[in-house]
Design a protein around this motif. Sequence first.
Motif, PDB file in Angstrom:
ATOM      1  N   GLY A  17      20.759  24.696  21.364  1.00 11.89           N
ATOM      2  CA  GLY A  17      20.928  25.872  20.509  1.00 11.89           C
ATOM      3  C   GLY A  17      19.707  26.758  20.490  1.00 11.89           C
ATOM      4  N   ARG A  18      18.576  26.264  20.036  1.00 12.30           N
ATOM      5  CA  ARG A  18      17.351  27.059  19.976  1.00 12.30           C
ATOM      6  C   ARG A  18      16.168  26.154  20.275  1.00 12.30           C
ATOM      7  NH1 ARG A  18      16.092  30.442  14.628  1.00 12.30           N
ATOM      8  NH2 ARG A  18      17.929  31.534  15.402  1.00 12.30           N
ATOM      9  N   MET A  19      15.267  26.660  21.120  1.00 16.80           N
ATOM     10  CA  MET A  19      14.064  25.907  21.461  1.00 16.80           C
ATOM     11  C   MET A  19      12.905  26.883  21.627  1.00 16.80           C
ATOM     12  SD  MET A  19      15.447  23.070  24.223  1.00 16.80           S
ATOM     13  CE  MET A  19      13.913  22.113  24.167  1.00 16.80           C
ATOM     14  N   THR A  20      11.718  26.439  21.265  1.00 16.81           N
ATOM     15  CA  THR A  20      10.528  27.275  21.439  1.00 16.81           C
ATOM     16  C   THR A  20      10.036  27.168  22.874  1.00 16.81           C
ATOM     17  OG1 THR A  20       8.975  25.509  20.872  1.00 16.81           O
ATOM     18  CG2 THR A  20       9.874  26.818  19.044  1.00 16.81           C
TER      19      THR A  20
ATOM     20  N   ALA B 139      10.188  29.454  12.471  1.00 15.07           N
ATOM     21  CA  ALA B 139      11.524  28.948  12.796  1.00 15.07           C
ATOM     22  C   ALA B 139      12.122  29.670  13.994  1.00 15.07           C
ATOM     23  CB  ALA B 139      12.447  29.094  11.583  1.00 15.07           C
ATOM     24  N   GLY B 140      11.262  30.334  14.771  1.00 18.27           N
ATOM     25  CA  GLY B 140      11.758  31.112  15.897  1.00 18.27           C
ATOM     26  C   GLY B 140      12.023  30.280  17.132  1.00 18.27           C
ATOM     27  N   GLY B 141      12.170  30.969  18.255  1.00 19.32           N
ATOM     28  CA  GLY B 141      12.457  30.307  19.512  1.00 19.32           C
ATOM     29  C   GLY B 141      13.452  31.115  20.310  1.00 19.32           C
ATOM     30  N   TYR B 142      13.812  30.579  21.468  1.00 18.27           N
ATOM     31  CA  TYR B 142      14.780  31.249  22.343  1.00 18.27           C
ATOM     32  C   TYR B 142      16.167  30.681  22.086  1.00 18.27           C
ATOM     33  CZ  TYR B 142      10.728  33.041  24.836  1.00 18.27           C
ATOM     34  OH  TYR B 142       9.556  33.677  25.158  1.00 18.27           O
ATOM     35  N   GLN B 143      17.165  31.564  22.242  1.00 17.43           N
ATOM     36  CA  GLN B 143      18.536  31.161  21.971  1.00 17.43           C
ATOM     37  C   GLN B 143      19.485  32.018  22.800  1.00 17.43           C
ATOM     38  OE1 GLN B 143      19.336  31.052  17.813  1.00 17.43           O
ATOM     39  NE2 GLN B 143      21.549  30.675  18.040  1.00 17.43           N
TER      40      GLN B 143
END
Length: 325
Positions: free
Chosen positions: A17-20, A56-60
């Motif tokens: 889902g989302r990862m830095t 709480a960011g990251g790529y998605q």
Amino acid sequence: MRASRLLSVLLLLQAHGRMTATQLAERLEVSTRTIYRDVESLHAAGIPLYGEAGHAGGYQLIDGWRTRLTGLTAEEADRLFLTGLPGPADELGDGAVVAALQLKLHAALPPPLRERATLLQQRFHLDTPNWYADGDPSPHLASTADAVWRQRRVEVRYRSWTGEVTRVLEPYGLVLKGGRWYVVAARPGRVEPATYRVNQILALTPLDEGFDRPADFDLPAWWRAHVREFRARLHQDEATVRLSPGGRDRLREIANDVVVAAVDASAGPPDANGWTTAVLPIESLTHAHGELLRLGADVEVLAPAQLRDRLAATAAELARLYHER
């Protein structure tokens, strides 16, 4: 290589889902700068990928977008059966292939099954070596596996129980037993194969000679029969012993199932001090001497006399050694 990494980035984001960038870099064993460049390339290719700054960011990936590039390579399909054994896969030199295969399988699953697979990975772990060893490392394991796969003869210098020998082998298969690797191989001109511990191969030279593996050779079935025969040959004699309650408990920890079952079946009623007399199978006097010494004063050998005398002599020598100080 880069194309494979870009696909891995997509599959990781699809699965999690989302990862830095840091998380992606750690999983793919590259720098965060490399991840930044990979993300820019994916953007340029039209992949709906966005990033958010902050704690709480990251790529998605955009919700609902999924890559269909989850097909297995031939090499990954060959290693499919190793996906649950990352340790042995690493020993065989296939760790990276198996990791990529697990990622593709994980990404291809629908969300409910993906969650279940994640839970399985978190709650079940296979650790094949025993407590007192870190596996069975051998510099020649990967070469042996390659010869098995390609059906090529090898010349090995091998440490056998009689000393070093040189053999030409036709390797039929590899077996991992109790954290130790064995190669089942035949010698040219001989029909019946034998087992060789890979750790005892001192030198290995691949030969430019193929061989015909018997079409009806079934490695699992052959190994099961070999284990049965080995166990039948293992205990050729027996000893009568007295065991304290602690000695009997300790025996269950250090002896194999055959010995424990024999003691349970033959043990008489305990005496006033809780000691029991039983008959246990032994491999040889030398082997039994070493194993029973591990029980210390919690075992007394009654027969055979040669084994009793050996243990008595060792006990006397230990007493002399410690009393000298």
